[in-house]
Write an enzyme that holds these catalytic residues in place. Sequence first.
Site, PDB file in Angstrom:
ATOM      1  N   HIS A  22       0.933  -1.155   0.053  1.00  0.00           N
ATOM      2  CA  HIS A  22      -0.039  -0.128   0.035  1.00  0.00           C
ATOM      3  C   HIS A  22       0.972   1.167  -0.118  1.00  0.00           C
ATOM      4  O   HIS A  22       1.929   1.259   0.578  1.00  0.00           O
ATOM      5  CB  HIS A  22      -0.892   0.080   1.226  1.00  0.00           C
ATOM      6  CG  HIS A  22      -2.084   0.786   1.289  1.00  0.00           C
ATOM      7  ND1 HIS A  22      -1.755   2.134   1.216  1.00  0.00           N
ATOM      8  CD2 HIS A  22      -3.433   0.629   1.274  1.00  0.00           C
ATOM      9  CE1 HIS A  22      -3.191   2.722   1.297  1.00  0.00           C
ATOM     10  NE2 HIS A  22      -4.082   1.884   1.397  1.00  0.00           N
ATOM     11  N   GLY A  64       0.404  -5.017   1.791  1.00  0.00           N
ATOM     12  CA  GLY A  64      -0.985  -5.057   0.985  1.00  0.00           C
ATOM     13  C   GLY A  64      -0.662  -5.713  -0.472  1.00  0.00           C
ATOM     14  O   GLY A  64      -1.341  -6.342  -1.024  1.00  0.00           O
ATOM     15  N   TYR A  84      -4.946  -4.011  10.526  1.00  0.00           N
ATOM     16  CA  TYR A  84      -5.798  -4.526   9.096  1.00  0.00           C
ATOM     17  C   TYR A  84      -7.192  -4.854   9.184  1.00  0.00           C
ATOM     18  O   TYR A  84      -7.585  -5.028  10.357  1.00  0.00           O
ATOM     19  CB  TYR A  84      -4.740  -5.741   8.644  1.00  0.00           C
ATOM     20  CG  TYR A  84      -4.363  -5.839   7.049  1.00  0.00           C
ATOM     21  CD1 TYR A  84      -3.227  -5.172   6.485  1.00  0.00           C
ATOM     22  CD2 TYR A  84      -5.109  -6.557   6.324  1.00  0.00           C
ATOM     23  CE1 TYR A  84      -3.168  -5.245   5.344  1.00  0.00           C
ATOM     24  CE2 TYR A  84      -5.255  -6.701   4.936  1.00  0.00           C
ATOM     25  CZ  TYR A  84      -3.946  -6.044   4.447  1.00  0.00           C
ATOM     26  OH  TYR A  84      -3.571  -6.285   3.092  1.00  0.00           O
TER      27      TYR A  84
HETATM   28  O1  YXS Z   1      12.171   8.817  -0.765  1.00  0.00           O
HETATM   29  P1  YXS Z   1      11.768   8.395  -2.286  1.00  0.00           P
HETATM   30  O2  YXS Z   1      10.668   9.552  -2.729  1.00  0.00           O
HETATM   31  O3  YXS Z   1      12.624   8.241  -3.373  1.00  0.00           O
HETATM   32  O4  YXS Z   1      10.452   7.162  -2.277  1.00  0.00           O
HETATM   33  C1  YXS Z   1      11.161   6.096  -1.894  1.00  0.00           C
HETATM   34  C2  YXS Z   1      10.258   5.206  -0.925  1.00  0.00           C
HETATM   35  O5  YXS Z   1       9.441   6.318   0.006  1.00  0.00           O
HETATM   36  C3  YXS Z   1       9.062   4.851  -1.769  1.00  0.00           C
HETATM   37  N1  YXS Z   1       8.416   3.696  -1.293  1.00  0.00           N
HETATM   38  C4  YXS Z   1       7.077   3.906  -0.950  1.00  0.00           C
HETATM   39  N2  YXS Z   1       6.208   4.894  -1.012  1.00  0.00           N
HETATM   40  C5  YXS Z   1       5.005   4.787  -0.617  1.00  0.00           C
HETATM   41  N3  YXS Z   1       4.700   3.432  -0.155  1.00  0.00           N
HETATM   42  C6  YXS Z   1       5.445   2.266   0.081  1.00  0.00           C
HETATM   43  N4  YXS Z   1       4.707   1.196   0.518  1.00  0.00           N
HETATM   44  C7  YXS Z   1       6.700   2.543  -0.536  1.00  0.00           C
HETATM   45  N5  YXS Z   1       7.700   1.818  -0.304  1.00  0.00           N
HETATM   46  C8  YXS Z   1       8.889   2.436  -1.076  1.00  0.00           C
HETATM   47  O6  YXS Z   1       9.908   4.326  -2.984  1.00  0.00           O
HETATM   48  C9  YXS Z   1      10.959   5.004  -2.943  1.00  0.00           C
HETATM   49  C10 YXS Z   1      12.589   4.035  -3.100  1.00  0.00           C
HETATM   50  O7  YXS Z   1      12.256   3.386  -1.949  1.00  0.00           O
HETATM   51  P2  YXS Z   1      13.663   2.883  -1.123  1.00  0.00           P
HETATM   52  O8  YXS Z   1      14.556   4.086  -1.173  1.00  0.00           O
HETATM   53  O9  YXS Z   1      12.954   2.421   0.353  1.00  0.00           O
HETATM   54  O10 YXS Z   1      14.045   1.604  -1.815  1.00  0.00           O
HETATM   55  P3  YXS Z   1      14.966   0.634  -1.372  1.00  0.00           P
HETATM   56  O11 YXS Z   1      15.620  -0.175  -2.530  1.00  0.00           O
HETATM   57  O12 YXS Z   1      16.239   0.876  -0.412  1.00  0.00           O
HETATM   58  O13 YXS Z   1      14.222  -0.385  -0.408  1.00  0.00           O
HETATM   59  C11 YXS Z   1      13.057  -1.002  -1.235  1.00  0.00           C
HETATM   60  C12 YXS Z   1      12.212  -1.518   0.039  1.00  0.00           C
HETATM   61  C13 YXS Z   1      11.039  -2.213  -0.615  1.00  0.00           C
HETATM   62  C14 YXS Z   1      12.903  -2.529   1.080  1.00  0.00           C
HETATM   63  C15 YXS Z   1      11.737  -0.314   0.843  1.00  0.00           C
HETATM   64  O14 YXS Z   1      11.313   0.671   0.008  1.00  0.00           O
HETATM   65  C16 YXS Z   1      10.556  -0.810   1.971  1.00  0.00           C
HETATM   66  O15 YXS Z   1      10.804  -1.207   3.093  1.00  0.00           O
HETATM   67  N6  YXS Z   1       9.414  -0.185   1.458  1.00  0.00           N
HETATM   68  C17 YXS Z   1       8.114  -0.245   2.338  1.00  0.00           C
HETATM   69  C18 YXS Z   1       7.636  -1.910   2.315  1.00  0.00           C
HETATM   70  C19 YXS Z   1       6.551  -2.025   3.356  1.00  0.00           C
HETATM   71  O16 YXS Z   1       6.728  -1.992   4.583  1.00  0.00           O
HETATM   72  N7  YXS Z   1       5.513  -1.991   2.698  1.00  0.00           N
HETATM   73  C20 YXS Z   1       3.821  -2.135   3.407  1.00  0.00           C
HETATM   74  C21 YXS Z   1       3.232  -0.808   3.332  1.00  0.00           C
HETATM   75  S1  YXS Z   1       1.823  -0.629   4.190  1.00  0.00           S
HETATM   76  C22 YXS Z   1       0.884  -1.896   3.542  1.00  0.00           C
HETATM   77  O17 YXS Z   1       0.923  -2.304   2.470  1.00  0.00           O
HETATM   78  C23 YXS Z   1      -0.267  -2.208   4.410  1.00  0.00           C
HETATM   79  C24 YXS Z   1      -1.297  -0.899   4.878  1.00  0.00           C
HETATM   80  S2  YXS Z   1      -0.145  -3.126   5.761  1.00  0.00           S
HETATM   81  O18 YXS Z   1       1.481  -2.682   6.311  1.00  0.00           O
HETATM   82  O19 YXS Z   1      -1.087  -2.871   6.974  1.00  0.00           O
HETATM   83  O20 YXS Z   1       0.133  -4.204   5.277  1.00  0.00           O
END
Ligand code: YXS
Length: 259
Positions: free
Chosen positions: A64, A108, A138
């Site tokens: 998400h 998500g 969730y």
């Molecule tokens: O800083 P900029 O603007 O360059 O943007 C960065 C990140 O902020 C963005 N980005 C996201 N933006 C919004 N929502 C996200 N879920 C998201 N994930 C990433 O993408 C740009 C590059 O990310 P960066 O610098 O972190 O890349 P990386 O290669 O160092 O790391 C990749 C990841 C995927 C390991 C890292 O981005 C990460 O941990 N992302 C979040 C993964 C996560 O926890 N997702 C759950 C989202 S919440 C959700 O799905 C539900 C509500 S729940 O949690 O309840 O299941």
Amino acid sequence: MPLVQSTMEGPVGTITLAYLEKHNALGKALIEELLGGIASLLAQEARVIILRAPRGAKVWSAGHDVRELPTDGRDPLTYDDPLRRAVRGIKETPAPVIAMVEGSVWGGACELVMSCDLVVASEQSTFALTPAKLGVPYDVAGVLNFMRSANLAFIKEMLFTAEPIAAKRACAFGLVNHVVPVEELEATTNRLAGAMTRNSPHVIALLKEELHVLAAATPLDPEAFERIQSLRRRIYDSADYQEGIRAFLERRAPRFEGR
Ligand code: YXS
């Protein structure tokens, strides 16, 4: 620049998530294009739809879009939330949808993969359920989808630890149909798609709908539902929920204080 690309090859449609600068974060705009892409492929009489990220993707989808999670006391995962609409949209698509996974799948996006009919994953791919890491309460429909997708004890481990789980373990617990070397990912997916396109599309659509309706036939006492909603409300009204989102945006580990 489109956030999603849709293509047709014979009777097989493919949707490629293409919001690479945000690791295919599932925001409103991307989900609108995803649902539009599915409708367009069905209008072209696609018999199977493959949902994928570009070849070589490190992240299949980061889940998400955290920046779209409300922080003003509104429920973060209501019926009309884009992620919820995408999950329903895939389940209600009459053609089988195959998730072809390469890279890491987060939050998500795992539910989006689970809403697909089959999952083919590369050996290096991983799946992480992140509500507890982000502090997100969730929703009931989503948790029910998790429960139906794999062994309960395994789903609890994924939810309570929020750690990425290797595709092989996900497959052992029923989350994934096939785990293959990345160089075999497309061939395996196309082989499965081909086998389905040779069968009756109407019978497959009927079977998909029967399985969807029967799986959803879960009687839930309204009072129990309301009690869960009030537990969820306490969380999305809590300081910890705000902390989870703030920590993500500040690129630091969250400090949950149980408040
Ligand atoms: O800083 P900029 O603007 O360059 O943007 C960065 C990140 O902020 C963005 N980005 C996201 N933006 C919004 N929502 C996200 N879920 C998201 N994930 C990433 O993408 C740009 C590059 O990310 P960066 O610098 O972190 O890349 P990386 O290669 O160092 O790391 C990749 C990841 C995927 C390991 C890292 O981005 C990460 O941990 N992302 C979040 C993964 C996560 O926890 N997702 C759950 C989202 S919440 C959700 O799905 C539900 C509500 S729940 O949690 O309840 O299941």
